[in-house]
Design an enzyme around this catalytic site. Structure first.
Site, PDB file in Angstrom:
ATOM      1  N   LYS A  12      40.873  36.545  44.846  1.00 16.83           N
ATOM      2  CA  LYS A  12      41.506  37.266  43.731  1.00 16.83           C
ATOM      3  C   LYS A  12      41.473  38.777  43.977  1.00 16.83           C
ATOM      4  CE  LYS A  12      38.588  35.497  40.744  1.00 16.83           C
ATOM      5  NZ  LYS A  12      37.728  34.701  41.647  1.00 16.83           N
ATOM      6  N   ARG A  22      37.810  34.134  31.568  1.00 18.82           N
ATOM      7  CA  ARG A  22      36.976  33.201  32.308  1.00 18.82           C
ATOM      8  C   ARG A  22      36.460  32.066  31.441  1.00 18.82           C
ATOM      9  NH1 ARG A  22      35.030  36.639  36.641  1.00 18.82           N
ATOM     10  NH2 ARG A  22      33.647  35.520  38.030  1.00 18.82           N
ATOM     11  N   ARG A  34      30.998  37.549  53.114  1.00 14.87           N
ATOM     12  CA  ARG A  34      31.728  38.695  52.550  1.00 14.87           C
ATOM     13  C   ARG A  34      30.896  39.980  52.670  1.00 14.87           C
ATOM     14  NH1 ARG A  34      34.013  38.543  46.567  1.00 14.87           N
ATOM     15  NH2 ARG A  34      31.862  37.948  46.092  1.00 14.87           N
ATOM     16  N   ARG A  91      27.057  41.812  48.366  1.00 18.60           N
ATOM     17  CA  ARG A  91      26.805  41.780  46.928  1.00 18.60           C
ATOM     18  C   ARG A  91      25.534  40.985  46.618  1.00 18.60           C
ATOM     19  NH1 ARG A  91      32.466  40.383  43.963  1.00 18.60           N
ATOM     20  NH2 ARG A  91      31.067  38.970  42.846  1.00 18.60           N
ATOM     21  N   ARG A 121      27.436  30.040  40.667  1.00 21.57           N
ATOM     22  CA  ARG A 121      28.714  30.623  40.231  1.00 21.57           C
ATOM     23  C   ARG A 121      29.822  29.577  40.292  1.00 21.57           C
ATOM     24  NH1 ARG A 121      29.061  35.347  44.248  1.00 21.57           N
ATOM     25  NH2 ARG A 121      31.150  35.682  43.410  1.00 21.57           N
TER      26      ARG A 121
HETATM   27  P1  AP5 Z   1      37.560  38.038  47.397  1.00 19.53           P
HETATM   28  O1  AP5 Z   1      38.945  38.572  47.367  1.00 19.53           O
HETATM   29  O2  AP5 Z   1      36.418  39.009  47.310  1.00 19.53           O
HETATM   30  O3  AP5 Z   1      37.401  36.840  46.338  1.00 19.53           O
HETATM   31  P2  AP5 Z   1      37.349  36.842  44.751  1.00 19.53           P
HETATM   32  O4  AP5 Z   1      38.153  35.677  44.296  1.00 19.53           O
HETATM   33  O5  AP5 Z   1      37.714  38.204  44.226  1.00 19.53           O
HETATM   34  O6  AP5 Z   1      35.807  36.526  44.560  1.00 19.53           O
HETATM   35  P3  AP5 Z   1      34.703  37.142  43.628  1.00 19.53           P
HETATM   36  O7  AP5 Z   1      33.383  36.637  44.156  1.00 19.53           O
HETATM   37  O8  AP5 Z   1      34.824  38.634  43.488  1.00 19.53           O
HETATM   38  O9  AP5 Z   1      35.031  36.466  42.290  1.00 19.53           O
HETATM   39  P4  AP5 Z   1      34.121  36.138  41.179  1.00 19.53           P
HETATM   40  O10 AP5 Z   1      35.114  35.707  40.187  1.00 19.53           O
HETATM   41  O11 AP5 Z   1      33.001  35.218  41.394  1.00 19.53           O
HETATM   42  O12 AP5 Z   1      33.316  37.528  40.933  1.00 19.53           O
HETATM   43  P5  AP5 Z   1      33.520  38.707  39.900  1.00 19.53           P
HETATM   44  O13 AP5 Z   1      33.270  39.964  40.623  1.00 19.53           O
HETATM   45  O14 AP5 Z   1      34.766  38.545  39.126  1.00 19.53           O
HETATM   46  O15 AP5 Z   1      37.415  37.180  48.752  1.00 19.53           O
HETATM   47  C1  AP5 Z   1      36.194  36.532  49.072  1.00 19.53           C
HETATM   48  C2  AP5 Z   1      35.965  36.563  50.590  1.00 19.53           C
HETATM   49  O16 AP5 Z   1      36.965  35.767  51.218  1.00 19.53           O
HETATM   50  C3  AP5 Z   1      36.111  37.988  51.209  1.00 19.53           C
HETATM   51  O17 AP5 Z   1      35.163  38.111  52.250  1.00 19.53           O
HETATM   52  C4  AP5 Z   1      37.561  38.009  51.752  1.00 19.53           C
HETATM   53  O18 AP5 Z   1      37.690  38.877  52.872  1.00 19.53           O
HETATM   54  C5  AP5 Z   1      37.772  36.538  52.130  1.00 19.53           C
HETATM   55  N1  AP5 Z   1      39.153  36.071  51.947  1.00 19.53           N
HETATM   56  C6  AP5 Z   1      39.981  36.339  50.898  1.00 19.53           C
HETATM   57  N2  AP5 Z   1      41.166  35.699  51.053  1.00 19.53           N
HETATM   58  C7  AP5 Z   1      41.074  35.000  52.226  1.00 19.53           C
HETATM   59  C8  AP5 Z   1      41.966  34.114  52.939  1.00 19.53           C
HETATM   60  N3  AP5 Z   1      43.187  33.814  52.458  1.00 19.53           N
HETATM   61  N4  AP5 Z   1      41.526  33.562  54.094  1.00 19.53           N
HETATM   62  C9  AP5 Z   1      40.289  33.841  54.582  1.00 19.53           C
HETATM   63  N5  AP5 Z   1      39.401  34.674  53.971  1.00 19.53           N
HETATM   64  C10 AP5 Z   1      39.782  35.249  52.790  1.00 19.53           C
HETATM   65  O19 AP5 Z   1      32.327  38.431  38.868  1.00 19.53           O
HETATM   66  C11 AP5 Z   1      30.967  38.647  39.211  1.00 19.53           C
HETATM   67  C12 AP5 Z   1      30.084  38.350  38.013  1.00 19.53           C
HETATM   68  O20 AP5 Z   1      30.404  39.225  36.914  1.00 19.53           O
HETATM   69  C13 AP5 Z   1      30.221  36.942  37.402  1.00 19.53           C
HETATM   70  O21 AP5 Z   1      29.420  36.002  38.085  1.00 19.53           O
HETATM   71  C14 AP5 Z   1      29.769  37.178  35.958  1.00 19.53           C
HETATM   72  O22 AP5 Z   1      28.371  37.276  35.873  1.00 19.53           O
HETATM   73  C15 AP5 Z   1      30.344  38.552  35.660  1.00 19.53           C
HETATM   74  N6  AP5 Z   1      31.700  38.489  35.081  1.00 19.53           N
HETATM   75  C16 AP5 Z   1      32.839  39.005  35.636  1.00 19.53           C
HETATM   76  N7  AP5 Z   1      33.900  38.759  34.838  1.00 19.53           N
HETATM   77  C17 AP5 Z   1      33.418  38.082  33.759  1.00 19.53           C
HETATM   78  C18 AP5 Z   1      34.038  37.526  32.615  1.00 19.53           C
HETATM   79  N8  AP5 Z   1      35.352  37.625  32.400  1.00 19.53           N
HETATM   80  N9  AP5 Z   1      33.250  36.875  31.720  1.00 19.53           N
HETATM   81  C19 AP5 Z   1      31.917  36.773  31.899  1.00 19.53           C
HETATM   82  N10 AP5 Z   1      31.269  37.257  32.978  1.00 19.53           N
HETATM   83  C20 AP5 Z   1      32.016  37.913  33.906  1.00 19.53           C
END
Ligand code: AP5
Length: 209
Positions: free
Chosen positions: A16, A88, A122, A155, A166
């Protein structure tokens, strides 16, 4: 471009953030990542950051009302947005419906095994936020950002036991949003296993249509 109010849905590690950062460059839309905003609050030691940190470190969701209060104003003032990591839960999706209509929700699919493999490899630039992967997209110089030379870090929530939680939290609380948005006729799914460029091309075609 036809679609300006976009949600990116998908499990942790689906890509994402990677896709949103590229889409910002081509569309000029505002990228609203609740994860990035929360990490910034934690880094600055704000009240919100202090409340959120324990949830994030465990891989649990931060309570809905804190998230909705944090994101509402940013959505209302953005002239077109890409939401990444929000909504979410069904409660967040219902709150979002009261703030704004959406044009499209793009669901990036990825299996649990691939989520664990990807997130363990990552790395993120501490200065500019660029996302790398030691397996699929490594930096040219180990530990340094190709673009700004900043330090790459792992991270806190990309440890194996937290990644697994997660994913479980995603399945229990966020996956139901796939049906929620299917029922509203605005969901498009894409296969997140494909190379980044292919996923980007499909998303670009969807939002341009
Ligand atoms: P990346 O693009 O970083 O993936 P992502 O989907 O953004 O993953 P996140 O871990 O950031 O999502 P998340 O939803 O768990 O975390 P968030 O920060 O929102 O890609 C991942 C890896 O894959 C990278 O190394 C990239 O290079 C590689 N990659 C990407 N595309 C690829 C492809 N096509 N092929 C190969 N490799 C690829 O949330 C963190 C925490 O915050 C949550 O756990 C929660 O505690 C809190 N939080 C955030 N939002 C909320 C909410 N709305 N409600 C409640 N708590 C929340």
């Amino acid at each position: 471009m036809a679609k300006r109010r976009i949600v990116l849905l998908g499990p942790p590690g689906a890509g994402k953030g990677t896709q949103a950062k590229r889409l910002v460059e081509t569309t000029g839309l505002t990228h609203l990542s609740t994860g990035d905003i929360l990490r910034d609050e934690v880094a600055h030691g704000t009240d919100l950051g202090n409340q959120a940190k324990a949830y994030m470190d465990r891989g649990d969701l931060v309570p809905d009302q804190l998230i909705i209060d944090m994101i509402r104003g940013r959505i209302e003032t953005a002239d077109g947005f890409i939401l990444d990591g929000f909504p979410r839960t069904v409660a967040q999706a219902e709150a979002l419906e009261k703030i704004t209509p959406l044009d499209v929700v793009i669901n990036i699919d990825l299996s649990r095994d691939e989520v664990i493999r990807r997130l363990s490899a990552r790395r993120v630039c501490r200065s500019c936020g660029r996302i790398y992967n030691l397996l699929s997209n490594p930096p040219q110089v180990a530990g340094k950002c190709d673009v700004c030379g900043g330090e790459l870090y792992q991270r806190d929530d990309d440890r194996p036991e937290v990644i697994k939680n997660r994913y479980d939290v995603y399945m229990a609380s966020t996956a139901p949003l796939i049906k929620f948005y299917q029922d509203r006729g605005i969901l498009v799914s894409t296969d997140g296993r494909r190379p980044t460029d292919e996923v980007f091309a499909q998303i670009t075609a969807v939002i341009s249509a």
